[in-house]
Motif scaffolding. Sequence first.
Motif, PDB file in Angstrom:
ATOM      1  N   THR A 185       0.725  -1.209   0.256  1.00 40.11           N
ATOM      2  CA  THR A 185       0.018  -0.145  -0.034  1.00 40.11           C
ATOM      3  C   THR A 185       0.915   1.277   0.144  1.00 40.11           C
ATOM      4  O   THR A 185       0.227   2.065   0.010  1.00 40.11           O
ATOM      5  N   SER A 186       2.350   1.710   0.567  1.00 44.06           N
ATOM      6  CA  SER A 186       3.713   2.266   0.506  1.00 44.06           C
ATOM      7  C   SER A 186       2.891   3.258  -1.263  1.00 44.06           C
ATOM      8  O   SER A 186       3.615   4.385  -0.931  1.00 44.06           O
ATOM      9  N   GLY A 187       2.507   2.492  -2.210  1.00 43.25           N
ATOM     10  CA  GLY A 187       2.372   3.802  -3.765  1.00 43.25           C
ATOM     11  C   GLY A 187       1.102   4.076  -3.383  1.00 43.25           C
ATOM     12  O   GLY A 187       0.645   4.766  -4.319  1.00 43.25           O
ATOM     13  N   ILE A 188       0.125   4.236  -2.774  1.00 48.77           N
ATOM     14  CA  ILE A 188      -1.011   4.989  -1.968  1.00 48.77           C
ATOM     15  C   ILE A 188      -0.581   5.764  -2.050  1.00 48.77           C
ATOM     16  O   ILE A 188       0.086   6.189  -0.934  1.00 48.77           O
ATOM     17  N   LYS A 189      -1.373   7.048  -2.874  1.00 47.54           N
ATOM     18  CA  LYS A 189      -0.543   8.505  -2.158  1.00 47.54           C
ATOM     19  C   LYS A 189      -2.349   9.469  -1.898  1.00 47.54           C
ATOM     20  O   LYS A 189      -3.389   9.322  -3.197  1.00 47.54           O
ATOM     21  N   LEU A 207      -3.743   2.940   8.285  1.00 49.34           N
ATOM     22  CA  LEU A 207      -3.111   2.613   6.518  1.00 49.34           C
ATOM     23  C   LEU A 207      -2.614   4.246   6.421  1.00 49.34           C
ATOM     24  O   LEU A 207      -1.568   4.247   5.777  1.00 49.34           O
ATOM     25  N   LEU A 208      -2.881   5.666   6.852  1.00 45.58           N
ATOM     26  CA  LEU A 208      -2.527   6.704   6.749  1.00 45.58           C
ATOM     27  C   LEU A 208      -1.032   6.921   7.544  1.00 45.58           C
ATOM     28  O   LEU A 208      -0.170   7.168   7.314  1.00 45.58           O
ATOM     29  N   ALA A 209      -0.713   5.444   8.212  1.00 46.29           N
ATOM     30  CA  ALA A 209       0.323   5.839   8.989  1.00 46.29           C
ATOM     31  C   ALA A 209       1.634   5.009   7.468  1.00 46.29           C
ATOM     32  O   ALA A 209       2.406   5.223   7.330  1.00 46.29           O
ATOM     33  N   GLU A 210       0.708   4.136   6.501  1.00 43.39           N
ATOM     34  CA  GLU A 210       1.694   4.035   5.713  1.00 43.39           C
ATOM     35  C   GLU A 210       1.501   4.510   4.420  1.00 43.39           C
ATOM     36  O   GLU A 210       2.372   4.432   3.944  1.00 43.39           O
ATOM     37  N   PRO A 228     -17.404  -0.509  11.811  1.00 44.68           N
ATOM     38  CA  PRO A 228     -17.386   1.234  11.982  1.00 44.68           C
ATOM     39  C   PRO A 228     -16.580   1.282  13.357  1.00 44.68           C
ATOM     40  O   PRO A 228     -15.346   1.987  12.463  1.00 44.68           O
ATOM     41  N   LEU A 229     -15.799   1.147  13.963  1.00 51.07           N
ATOM     42  CA  LEU A 229     -14.966   0.876  14.462  1.00 51.07           C
ATOM     43  C   LEU A 229     -14.066   0.698  14.271  1.00 51.07           C
ATOM     44  O   LEU A 229     -12.590   1.034  14.017  1.00 51.07           O
ATOM     45  N   PHE A 230     -13.169  -0.733  13.873  1.00 51.70           N
ATOM     46  CA  PHE A 230     -12.564  -1.240  13.479  1.00 51.70           C
ATOM     47  C   PHE A 230     -12.292  -0.624  12.317  1.00 51.70           C
ATOM     48  O   PHE A 230     -10.970  -0.463  11.856  1.00 51.70           O
ATOM     49  N   GLU A 231     -13.080  -0.470  10.880  1.00 53.75           N
ATOM     50  CA  GLU A 231     -12.732  -0.018  10.165  1.00 53.75           C
ATOM     51  C   GLU A 231     -11.818   1.848  10.311  1.00 53.75           C
ATOM     52  O   GLU A 231     -11.401   1.698   9.074  1.00 53.75           O
ATOM     53  N   GLU A 232     -12.642   2.137  10.655  1.00 54.99           N
ATOM     54  CA  GLU A 232     -12.095   3.694  11.693  1.00 54.99           C
ATOM     55  C   GLU A 232     -10.588   2.954  11.733  1.00 54.99           C
ATOM     56  O   GLU A 232      -9.095   3.982  11.391  1.00 54.99           O
ATOM     57  N   LYS A 233     -10.480   2.562  12.761  1.00 56.31           N
ATOM     58  CA  LYS A 233      -8.656   2.212  12.554  1.00 56.31           C
ATOM     59  C   LYS A 233      -7.850   1.392  12.002  1.00 56.31           C
ATOM     60  O   LYS A 233      -6.426   1.970  11.905  1.00 56.31           O
ATOM     61  N   VAL A 234      -8.585   0.480  11.271  1.00 56.53           N
ATOM     62  CA  VAL A 234      -7.497   0.338  10.229  1.00 56.53           C
ATOM     63  C   VAL A 234      -7.393   1.248   9.245  1.00 56.53           C
ATOM     64  O   VAL A 234      -6.225   1.469   8.798  1.00 56.53           O
ATOM     65  N   VAL A 235      -7.920   2.689   8.822  1.00 60.58           N
ATOM     66  CA  VAL A 235      -8.264   3.105   8.210  1.00 60.58           C
ATOM     67  C   VAL A 235      -6.702   4.303   8.941  1.00 60.58           C
ATOM     68  O   VAL A 235      -5.841   4.827   7.766  1.00 60.58           O
ATOM     69  N   ASP A 236      -6.591   4.128  10.309  1.00 56.46           N
ATOM     70  CA  ASP A 236      -5.773   4.798  10.505  1.00 56.46           C
ATOM     71  C   ASP A 236      -4.819   4.350  10.747  1.00 56.46           C
ATOM     72  O   ASP A 236      -3.364   5.061   9.758  1.00 56.46           O
TER      73      ASP A 236
END
Length: 490
Positions: free
Chosen positions: A128-132, A424-427, A414-422
């Motif tokens: 996922t490092s290529g996601i911008k 991803l934001l670090a990667e 939805p809690l799990f989903e938001e934490k997964v987004v967090d």
Amino acid sequence: MQVIETLAEGLKRELKVVIPAKDMEARMNERLAETKDKVRINGFRPGKVPVAHLKKMYGKSIMAELVNELVREKPTEILSGRGEKSATQPEVAMTEDEAEAEKILSAEADFEFTLAYEVIPAITLKDTSGIKVTREVVEIDESEVTEQILKIAESARTYETKKGKAANGDRVTIDYLGKVDGEAFDGGKDSDAELILGSNRFIPGFEEQLVGLKAGDEKVITVTFPAEYPAANLAGKEATFDISVKDVASAAAVEINDELATKLGLESADKLKEIVRGQIESQYGSMTRQKVKRQILDQLDELYQFDTPQRLVDAEFENIWRQINTDLQQAGKTFADEDTTEDEARVEYRKLAERRVRLGLVLSEIGEKAGVQVTDDEMQRSLYEQLRQFPGQEKEIIDYFQKTPGAAASLRAPLFEEKVVDHLLAEISVTDKTVTKEELMNDDEDDTSASKKAAPKKKAAKAEAAEGEEAAPKKKAASKKKAADEADAE
């Protein structure tokens, strides 16, 4: 026990499970042996009841219990042994022939049942490092904070009765009676209704006709309800309102100072400004996150393409379709009003359902591999938020989540989903961009949840009535406590 795969087509699986009659009988005998010392039967001493007699009396009922237990427990065990996860609860089928069922309960025939299910596809995670993504940030000007405080302060504003004609910004106290075709309609009457002229809280054209009136005046005004007014019996109709003006009051000037803050339940003007600024930041932050999340989901959607379990898609589609039709009904619209047909809409929202399911599975896999967890405290806070939305119904809501299978999962997802987004934001690569609030709010579609929302190309069935409009104009004077609550940070 034999497990025979009878279907392996795409994600669909069917298994035939056979438990020999002798094994069923052995299980029954074990259960009878456990029962022997517990039952009390006239004519027999405790623990001395012959097994044959127990079998005659309780054999079939015990066998029925065993059948239910096996059907309840074996599917999980079988799927675990196969290294599979079922997308939904497997469907279990067994004989409905009474004669065959009788033989099974008498241990004269093998017990057979079938499992039908769809497997969750194996997902190979990709880099996922290529996601911008671009994170839009709004710089909050002091004038915006002031403007928001003045809006909140409206409820704390004082008014003084004045002589003369009402002008915009004045508060008028009126009695009114609404009529359509000369007949009064439900909800069209009120007494001592307070209205700030220019607030646009009543239907278009209503407030403007009160400008220039003074206390003691009576007037009949004519207005037309919007064509898309929520109340179908009034939509597009011309109506008259008999108006009686009881008082006209002008507003005292509002100054942002400690006195105003005290009226709103806060200790100082600085604290008021701090809280309001925080509210604005939170509002913009939420919009920013929505747009960032949408960018992430769109790029994940391009990265991952695989078959989705149709039962999950069916369930998701039904949820979407039910909401779409509810929205259409409430708005008094049809699919034709949205420049589409029902068949075209079905195809579109079916694609939307497939996207939601696929992205939900991807996020679930990413979260599982990353060790993302939702804590008990987070679940409790989420439940508390649900309770806050429905005051007076706390017990019913708690009972629902305690007794309804899957209800807790609806809080967790939805809690799990938001934490997964967090996570991803670090990667991924995130670039901040300063924008105006208008740019931030542009094209801000509510499509940010992979499990519940995804970006639809069309929007069907949205009620377009102005916020706050009722079947007839009604007073909406806010209390000071409400204003303080609005000023208080979440």
